[in-house]
Design an enzyme around this catalytic site. Structure first.
Site, PDB file in Angstrom:
ATOM      1  N   CYS A  34       0.819  -1.215   0.000  1.00  0.00           N
ATOM      2  CA  CYS A  34       0.000   0.000   0.000  1.00  0.00           C
ATOM      3  C   CYS A  34       0.852   1.265   0.000  1.00  0.00           C
ATOM      4  O   CYS A  34       0.337   2.359  -0.217  1.00  0.00           O
ATOM      5  CB  CYS A  34      -0.936   0.019   1.195  1.00  0.00           C
ATOM      6  SG  CYS A  34      -0.050   0.008   2.754  1.00  0.00           S
ATOM      7  N   ASP A  36       2.329   2.557   2.598  1.00  0.00           N
ATOM      8  CA  ASP A  36       2.312   3.236   3.894  1.00  0.00           C
ATOM      9  C   ASP A  36       3.628   3.023   4.630  1.00  0.00           C
ATOM     10  O   ASP A  36       4.278   1.992   4.475  1.00  0.00           O
ATOM     11  CB  ASP A  36       1.143   2.725   4.746  1.00  0.00           C
ATOM     12  CG  ASP A  36      -0.193   3.185   4.185  1.00  0.00           C
ATOM     13  OD1 ASP A  36      -0.178   3.996   3.246  1.00  0.00           O
ATOM     14  OD2 ASP A  36      -1.221   2.732   4.689  1.00  0.00           O
ATOM     15  N   CYS A  59      -2.772   4.611   6.562  1.00  0.00           N
ATOM     16  CA  CYS A  59      -4.226   4.540   6.717  1.00  0.00           C
ATOM     17  C   CYS A  59      -4.620   4.655   8.187  1.00  0.00           C
ATOM     18  O   CYS A  59      -3.778   4.600   9.088  1.00  0.00           O
ATOM     19  CB  CYS A  59      -4.737   3.234   6.140  1.00  0.00           C
ATOM     20  SG  CYS A  59      -4.287   1.810   7.139  1.00  0.00           S
ATOM     21  N   CYS A 103      -2.491  -4.133   8.255  1.00  0.00           N
ATOM     22  CA  CYS A 103      -1.999  -2.796   8.627  1.00  0.00           C
ATOM     23  C   CYS A 103      -1.325  -2.812   9.998  1.00  0.00           C
ATOM     24  O   CYS A 103      -0.459  -1.976  10.274  1.00  0.00           O
ATOM     25  CB  CYS A 103      -3.145  -1.794   8.645  1.00  0.00           C
ATOM     26  SG  CYS A 103      -4.086  -1.766   7.115  1.00  0.00           S
TER      27      CYS A 103
HETATM   28 FE1  FES Z   1      -1.424   0.446   4.280  1.00  0.00          FE
HETATM   29 FE2  FES Z   1      -3.232   0.102   6.118  1.00  0.00          FE
HETATM   30  S1  FES Z   1      -3.569   0.290   3.994  1.00  0.00           S
HETATM   31  S2  FES Z   1      -1.113   0.052   6.359  1.00  0.00           S
END
Ligand code: FES
Length: 139
Positions: A34, A36, A59, A103
């Site tokens: 993602c 992140d 997120c 996550c």
């Molecule tokens: Fe990337 Fe939650 S969508 S850590």
């Protein structure tokens, strides 16, 4: 998708956001899927985590788990902190929706990276700690 009240609370009012200027251990991990990123800062005195802060570019679930994880490790020894798994953090938040379970790994891995950084700098070994990955691909 339903989030627990605790997840919403930690997302809306995250604890321990920020940096520690002269941190004893710093760790950063990214989730390759993602994009992140989470960065953790630890202040360690006599083998106890006396302060923890984080910055999470991610997120809501990643922010909530980062917040809860940093709360849970404060006051713990290094070995105790290592025992705090993504699962334990998730349980403390009353769960996450299935698609957001991955996550919670960000917080655990970033914490391990910060502990690893501390261990490298001080020449200390922490039982059960392995060199962390920079990017998480699974979960
Ligand atoms: Fe990337 Fe939650 S969508 S850590």
């Amino acid at each position: 998708m339903e989030y627990s009240q605790k997840v919403m609370d930690h997302f809306m009012n995250p604890r321990n956001v920020g940096e520690i200027a002269e941190a004893d251990g710093v760790g950063q991990v990214g989730n390759a899927k993602c994009g992140d990123i989470m960065k953790v800062y630890l202040k360690i005195e006599n083998d106890i985590i006396v302060d923890a802060k984080f910055k999470t570019f991610g997120c809501g679930a990643a922010i909530a788990t980062s917040s809860m994880a940093t709360e849970m490790i404060k006051g713990k020894t290094l070995e105790e902190a290592l025992q705090i798994t993504d699962r334990a953090v998730m349980e403390a938040l009353d769960g996450l929706p299935p698609v957001k379970v991955h996550c919670s790994c960000l917080a655990e891995e970033a914490l391990h990276a910060a502990l690893w950084d501390y261990a490298q700098k001080t020449g200390r070994t922490i039982d059960g700690l392995q060199e962390p990955k920079k990017d998480i691909h699974e979960h």
